[in-house]
Design a protein around this motif. Structure first.
Motif, PDB file in Angstrom:
ATOM      1  N   TRP A   1       0.699  -1.163  -0.031  1.00  0.00           N
ATOM      2  CA  TRP A   1       0.214  -0.014   0.002  1.00  0.00           C
ATOM      3  C   TRP A   1       0.669   1.367  -0.111  1.00  0.00           C
ATOM      4  CZ3 TRP A   1      -4.551   1.375  -1.460  1.00  0.00           C
ATOM      5  CH2 TRP A   1      -5.483   0.297  -1.338  1.00  0.00           C
ATOM      6  N   GLN A   2       2.013   1.352   0.630  1.00  0.00           N
ATOM      7  CA  GLN A   2       2.913   2.584   0.625  1.00  0.00           C
ATOM      8  C   GLN A   2       3.324   2.592  -0.672  1.00  0.00           C
ATOM      9  OE1 GLN A   2       5.504   3.098   4.247  1.00  0.00           O
ATOM     10  NE2 GLN A   2       4.432   1.013   5.090  1.00  0.00           N
ATOM     11  N   ARG A   3       3.981   1.371  -1.242  1.00  0.00           N
ATOM     12  CA  ARG A   3       4.423   1.637  -2.709  1.00  0.00           C
ATOM     13  C   ARG A   3       3.291   2.144  -3.701  1.00  0.00           C
ATOM     14  NH1 ARG A   3       7.973  -2.218  -5.179  1.00  0.00           N
ATOM     15  NH2 ARG A   3       6.476  -2.931  -6.487  1.00  0.00           N
ATOM     16  N   GLN A   4       2.095   1.702  -3.462  1.00  0.00           N
ATOM     17  CA  GLN A   4       1.028   1.951  -4.308  1.00  0.00           C
ATOM     18  C   GLN A   4       0.888   3.728  -4.234  1.00  0.00           C
ATOM     19  OE1 GLN A   4      -2.389  -0.425  -4.583  1.00  0.00           O
ATOM     20  NE2 GLN A   4      -3.883   1.453  -5.099  1.00  0.00           N
ATOM     21  N   THR A   5       0.605   4.108  -2.851  1.00  0.00           N
ATOM     22  CA  THR A   5       0.516   5.599  -2.738  1.00  0.00           C
ATOM     23  C   THR A   5       1.670   6.261  -3.276  1.00  0.00           C
ATOM     24  OG1 THR A   5       1.072   5.478  -0.477  1.00  0.00           O
ATOM     25  CG2 THR A   5      -1.190   5.211  -1.060  1.00  0.00           C
ATOM     26  N   SER A   6       2.653   5.769  -3.377  1.00  0.00           N
ATOM     27  CA  SER A   6       3.910   6.731  -3.613  1.00  0.00           C
ATOM     28  C   SER A   6       3.971   6.799  -5.235  1.00  0.00           C
ATOM     29  CB  SER A   6       5.271   6.008  -3.175  1.00  0.00           C
ATOM     30  OG  SER A   6       5.464   4.683  -3.922  1.00  0.00           O
ATOM     31  N   PHE A   7       3.114   5.782  -5.945  1.00  0.00           N
ATOM     32  CA  PHE A   7       3.413   6.014  -7.329  1.00  0.00           C
ATOM     33  C   PHE A   7       2.912   7.197  -8.049  1.00  0.00           C
ATOM     34  CE2 PHE A   7       3.786   1.010  -7.376  1.00  0.00           C
ATOM     35  CZ  PHE A   7       5.285   1.232  -7.277  1.00  0.00           C
ATOM     36  N   SER A   8       3.176   7.748  -9.092  1.00  0.00           N
ATOM     37  CA  SER A   8       2.683   9.041  -9.560  1.00  0.00           C
ATOM     38  C   SER A   8       1.382   8.995 -10.710  1.00  0.00           C
ATOM     39  CB  SER A   8       3.709   9.887 -10.046  1.00  0.00           C
ATOM     40  OG  SER A   8       4.216   9.111 -11.137  1.00  0.00           O
ATOM     41  N   THR A   9       1.498   7.696 -11.236  1.00  0.00           N
ATOM     42  CA  THR A   9       0.284   7.195 -12.366  1.00  0.00           C
ATOM     43  C   THR A   9      -0.759   6.231 -11.753  1.00  0.00           C
ATOM     44  OG1 THR A   9       1.709   5.506 -13.274  1.00  0.00           O
ATOM     45  CG2 THR A   9       2.062   7.773 -13.962  1.00  0.00           C
ATOM     46  N   SER A  10      -1.744   6.582 -12.178  1.00  0.00           N
ATOM     47  CA  SER A  10      -3.057   5.633 -12.029  1.00  0.00           C
ATOM     48  C   SER A  10      -2.671   4.144 -12.617  1.00  0.00           C
ATOM     49  CB  SER A  10      -4.008   6.074 -12.644  1.00  0.00           C
ATOM     50  OG  SER A  10      -5.329   5.082 -12.508  1.00  0.00           O
ATOM     51  N   ALA A  11      -1.749   3.974 -13.762  1.00  0.00           N
ATOM     52  CA  ALA A  11      -1.584   2.569 -14.194  1.00  0.00           C
ATOM     53  C   ALA A  11      -0.727   1.988 -13.378  1.00  0.00           C
ATOM     54  CB  ALA A  11      -0.735   2.733 -15.587  1.00  0.00           C
ATOM     55  N   ALA A  12       0.424   2.611 -12.832  1.00  0.00           N
ATOM     56  CA  ALA A  12       1.233   1.962 -11.691  1.00  0.00           C
ATOM     57  C   ALA A  12       0.739   1.804 -10.531  1.00  0.00           C
ATOM     58  CB  ALA A  12       2.501   2.897 -11.255  1.00  0.00           C
ATOM     59  N   GLN A  13      -0.402   2.451  -9.968  1.00  0.00           N
ATOM     60  CA  GLN A  13      -0.944   2.235  -8.578  1.00  0.00           C
ATOM     61  C   GLN A  13      -1.889   0.881  -8.976  1.00  0.00           C
ATOM     62  OE1 GLN A  13      -3.134   5.628  -7.664  1.00  0.00           O
ATOM     63  NE2 GLN A  13      -1.226   7.013  -7.264  1.00  0.00           N
ATOM     64  N   LEU A  14      -2.618   1.037  -9.928  1.00  0.00           N
ATOM     65  CA  LEU A  14      -3.436  -0.328 -10.121  1.00  0.00           C
ATOM     66  C   LEU A  14      -2.596  -1.487 -10.547  1.00  0.00           C
ATOM     67  CD1 LEU A  14      -6.059   1.124 -12.981  1.00  0.00           C
ATOM     68  CD2 LEU A  14      -6.398   0.380 -10.596  1.00  0.00           C
ATOM     69  N   GLU A  15      -1.503  -1.517 -10.953  1.00  0.00           N
ATOM     70  CA  GLU A  15      -0.513  -2.759 -11.179  1.00  0.00           C
ATOM     71  C   GLU A  15       0.066  -3.266  -9.954  1.00  0.00           C
ATOM     72  OE1 GLU A  15       3.810  -3.418 -12.502  1.00  0.00           O
ATOM     73  OE2 GLU A  15       2.669  -2.986 -14.262  1.00  0.00           O
ATOM     74  N   GLU A  16       0.189  -2.274  -8.997  1.00  0.00           N
ATOM     75  CA  GLU A  16       0.460  -2.774  -7.624  1.00  0.00           C
ATOM     76  C   GLU A  16      -0.617  -3.330  -6.992  1.00  0.00           C
ATOM     77  OE1 GLU A  16       3.094  -2.974  -4.546  1.00  0.00           O
ATOM     78  OE2 GLU A  16       3.251  -2.548  -6.519  1.00  0.00           O
ATOM     79  N   SER A  17      -1.914  -2.731  -6.965  1.00  0.00           N
ATOM     80  CA  SER A  17      -2.979  -3.524  -6.416  1.00  0.00           C
ATOM     81  C   SER A  17      -3.192  -5.092  -7.121  1.00  0.00           C
ATOM     82  CB  SER A  17      -4.138  -2.732  -6.849  1.00  0.00           C
ATOM     83  OG  SER A  17      -5.442  -3.241  -6.235  1.00  0.00           O
ATOM     84  N   ARG A  18      -2.960  -4.732  -8.398  1.00  0.00           N
ATOM     85  CA  ARG A  18      -3.151  -6.404  -9.324  1.00  0.00           C
ATOM     86  C   ARG A  18      -2.218  -7.298  -8.580  1.00  0.00           C
ATOM     87  NH1 ARG A  18      -3.871  -3.069 -13.740  1.00  0.00           N
ATOM     88  NH2 ARG A  18      -1.751  -3.477 -14.350  1.00  0.00           N
ATOM     89  N   ARG A  19      -1.066  -6.716  -8.290  1.00  0.00           N
ATOM     90  CA  ARG A  19       0.125  -7.727  -7.731  1.00  0.00           C
ATOM     91  C   ARG A  19      -0.148  -8.235  -6.404  1.00  0.00           C
ATOM     92  NH1 ARG A  19       5.073  -7.665 -10.428  1.00  0.00           N
ATOM     93  NH2 ARG A  19       5.078  -5.953 -11.917  1.00  0.00           N
ATOM     94  N   ARG A  20      -0.991  -7.439  -5.572  1.00  0.00           N
ATOM     95  CA  ARG A  20      -1.483  -7.978  -4.135  1.00  0.00           C
ATOM     96  C   ARG A  20      -2.544  -8.807  -4.333  1.00  0.00           C
ATOM     97  NH1 ARG A  20      -1.640  -2.793  -2.843  1.00  0.00           N
ATOM     98  NH2 ARG A  20      -4.069  -2.464  -3.055  1.00  0.00           N
ATOM     99  N   GLU A  21      -3.336  -8.399  -5.089  1.00  0.00           N
ATOM    100  CA  GLU A  21      -4.677  -9.457  -5.192  1.00  0.00           C
ATOM    101  C   GLU A  21      -4.555 -10.780  -5.997  1.00  0.00           C
ATOM    102  OE1 GLU A  21      -7.586  -8.916  -3.960  1.00  0.00           O
ATOM    103  OE2 GLU A  21      -7.211  -6.749  -3.234  1.00  0.00           O
TER     104      GLU A  21
END
Length: 315
Positions: A213-233
């Motif tokens: 979650w900390q990594r996700q919030t640090s990303f500047s683009t929506s695409a990068a944030q969604l990819e981090e969520s997908r890795r988690r799920e």
């Protein structure tokens, strides 16, 4: 990076073609619980991901967690959970209960939740996590849930960690609805869902959930944030099927129940109308198979390092 060939990935893209699952099924099909559990019942498929996004407020109970804690990337990519031994078979058998009522769903899921807790204890202990910490299972009947992490209106299961405790919110209505259409599918859906949510609990105890979650919030683009969520799920699904696979000889995962588990995992994931936060159907099937399949005859958490895979495998 995880060494996964594109040929292998394409092999899992076909709906219902989880060859690895079929190879591990026992030759003797599980006896039907009732005459209504026939696999010839109406076909059912999940409508999108089985859960909402896991949430975490605050840190997990004290544990060693990692040998190296120098970065968030180390926590998610080189976590000690990936080096642990076989997941212990709980030797629990499926509860023979109808899932047409809330009481039946609660009895079924509660038993499996206890079995999953027992199975994960040794790997979590080996990883240096607080392995005795169990999530609180909360059954819900409304699409609006005031959880410890805030309001959730998805109507789906979700895991929440807050105040040093973990909660799994499990809606009974989807399982009851599926039971009316195909009882065997409902059993597989309920089993996979609770195993997936417990996978998030494992992520939380090992520090992966908070770091991600900390990594996700640090990303500047929506695409990068969604990819981090997908890795988690996708990892939670892999952890979930890993613990189910570890107990495949006792549940047992075979016959019609195995067929319907294949149906669940090959149809769960991002679909039209949903944010791309859980992973494509073929990637969900791929990582679910990675979890369920044994490695050197043992099922291990190390099969589930989605954070060390290339973007193509978490699309």
């Amino acid at each position: 990076m995880v060494n996964l060939s594109r040929t292998t990935l394409r092999g899992f893209a076909a709906v219902g073609a989880l060859a690895g699952f079929a190879a591990l099924a026992l030759p003797n099909a599980q006896a039907a619980q009732t005459s209504s559990t026939s696999t010839t019942a109406a076909a059912v498929t999940p409508a999108g991901p089985v859960d909402s996004t896991a949430k975490a407020i605050g840190q997990p109970p004290a544990g060693e967690l990692l040998t190296t804690k120098s970065s968030l990337t180390n926590v998610v990519r080189y976590n000690r959970i990936y080096k642990t031994g076989p997941i212990t078979p709980s030797k629990c058998k499926e509860v023979n209960v109808s899932l047409r009522t809330a009481a039946g769903v609660q009895a079924y899921v509660s038993q499996l939740d206890r079995c999953i807790y027992a199975a994960w204890a040794l790997p979590l202990k080996q990883a240096g996590a607080a392995y005795k910490s169990a999530p609180k299972l909360v059954f819900t009947t409304s699409s609006r849930v005031n959880s410890a992490c805030g309001l959730d209106t998805s109507g789906r299961a979700f895991m929440c960690a807050a105040g040093g405790k973990s909660y799994i919110y499990f809606p009974v209505s989807p399982v009851i609805s599926y039971w009316k259409q195909n009882p065997t599918f409902a059993r597989a859906y309920a089993s996979f869902t609770i195993a997936h949510e417990y996978g998030h609990h494992v992520q939380w105890l090992t520090g992966i959930l908070n770091a991600s979650w900390q990594r996700q919030t640090s990303f500047s683009t929506s695409a990068a944030q969604l990819e981090e969520s997908r890795r988690r799920e996708l990892q939670a699904s892999c952890f979930g099927t890993a613990v189910l696979g570890s107990n495949k000889r006792y549940y047992p995962w075979s016959g019609g129940l195995m067929t319907q588990l294949n149906n669940v995992v090959t149809h769960s994931g991002d679909q039209p109308g949903y944010p791309r936060d859980h992973g494509s159907l073929k990637n969900h099937a791929f990582w679910s198979t990675m979890g369920f399949n044994a490695k050197h005859t043992y099922t291990v958490a190390g099969n589930c390092n989605t954070f060390n895979a290339s973007s193509a495998y978490v699309a």
